[in-house]
Motif scaffolding. Structure first.
Motif: not given
Length: 340
Positions: A55-61
């Protein structure tokens, strides 16, 4: 590959790596992976922690993948995502994000089988890489899977052998844990195996009929062997670590090669491709290459970055499904036990 301009954004979130890739007509423009270091302290993947990290990583990735590809999301042709198999919480994050993005952009949504993607990673457009011809045999080996698959086309695949208990990656990791190695232990066993004698200690190969595998008995045999030796010599592990690693790896590779020999004999197919995280193991890669001279095989080994979980392999399946018009709708659900 095609005269159309097809841009696929792919998302992979089946386990503990959050990955996104952008593909243009079968060629990778970006392939971003955010690994989760948090699990090392626990000696294995903790599902709840994995889904939170996704949830934390998906948007920046995803943002990074688009920027590296030099693409605006309005140029995308479709969104491909891993539907399964994998950890349910992790899959839900990727599935929900992909569905929302495809809906918002009003472009096709494409669901991808993670295991099929490991196999089709061989068809990513790469300079100087020979793709396997159909039909071929694929051996997919990872922390969660061990399979031999007969591949007749991009969409027609038949599992002809699989593990009846533990996966090969699990055998590496659990053996490494016994020896006091960190998680994941597979790469460290591989590194130490190069420094040791593969025939220093003999472990019995499990007898399993046909093309199926079993690794639980081998894990138990290694456990009893180590316990017995440590009783006799408390310093046994540290004094013999490289030889133990070499012997374990030699036994595991022997099991895999024996089954491949049987599979080529039964099917008459001599083209063999490997995939999955454990196919990064240098000993396995060398044994396959040796098989070309010994058994008349032609072997296909993907680039290291396409062996572990990544979104490039999801993108290539998305590309082929896009060409076929094989789309999912918004009712599609993640599936932790999805079959090929």
């Amino acid at each position: 590959m095609t005269s159309q301009n097809i841009y696929i954004l792919a998302i992979e979130s089946s386990c503990d790596d959050t990955a996104a890739a952008v593909m243009h007509n079968g060629k990778i423009l970006s392939n971003i992976v955010a690994s989760q270091k948090i699990h090392e302290a626990y000696g294995g993947v903790v599902p709840e922690l994995a889904s939170r990290a996704h949830q934390q990583n998906i948007v920046p990735v995803v943002d990074q993948a688009l920027k590296k590809a030099g693409l605006n999301k309005s140029q995308l042709s479709a969104i491909a995502f891993t539907r399964g198999p994998g950890l349910m919480g992790s899959l839900l994050v990727g599935t929900s994000f992909a569905k929302s993005l495809a809906y918002g952009l009003d472009i096709p949504l494409i669901d991808v089988n993670h295991m099929q993607a490991h196999i089709l990673a061989h068809f990513i457009e790469e300079d100087h890489y020979e793709k396997p011809p159909f039909p071929f045999l694929a051996m997919t080996i990872s922390g969660g899977h061990t399979q031999i698959v007969k591949v007749d086309s991009y969409s027609e695949m038949d599992v002809i052998g699989e593990t009846i208990d533990d996966a090969v990656g699990e055998a590496f990791d659990k053996s490494g844990k016994l020896l006091g190695l960190g998680y994941p232990a597979g790469p460290e066993i591989d590194r130490r195996a190069k420094l040791g004698n593969p025939k220093a200690f003999a472990f019995t190969k499990p007898k399993v009929a046909g093309l199926n595998f079993s690794f639980s008995g081998l894990k138990t045999a290694i456990l009893y062997f180590v316990q017995k030796q440590v009783k006799l010599n408390p310093n046994f592990i540290e004094e013999n670590l490289n030889d133990i690693c070499a012997s374990i790896q030699y036994t595991i590779i022997g099991i895999l090669i024996d089954k491949l020999k049987l599979a080529t004999k039964e099917t008459g197919i001599n083209h063999i491709a490997i995939g999955g995280g454990v196919s990064a193991n240098t000993g396995i890669r060398q044994a396959l290459k040796d098989g070309e001279g010994k058994f008349g095989w032609t072997t296909y080994v993907p680039k290291f970055e396409y062996t572990t979980d990544n979104a490039a392999m999801i993108a290539i399946v998305g590309h082929f499904k896009y060409l076929d018009g094989d789309y999912a709708d918004q009712s599609v659900m993640a599936s932790s036990r999805l079959k090929i």
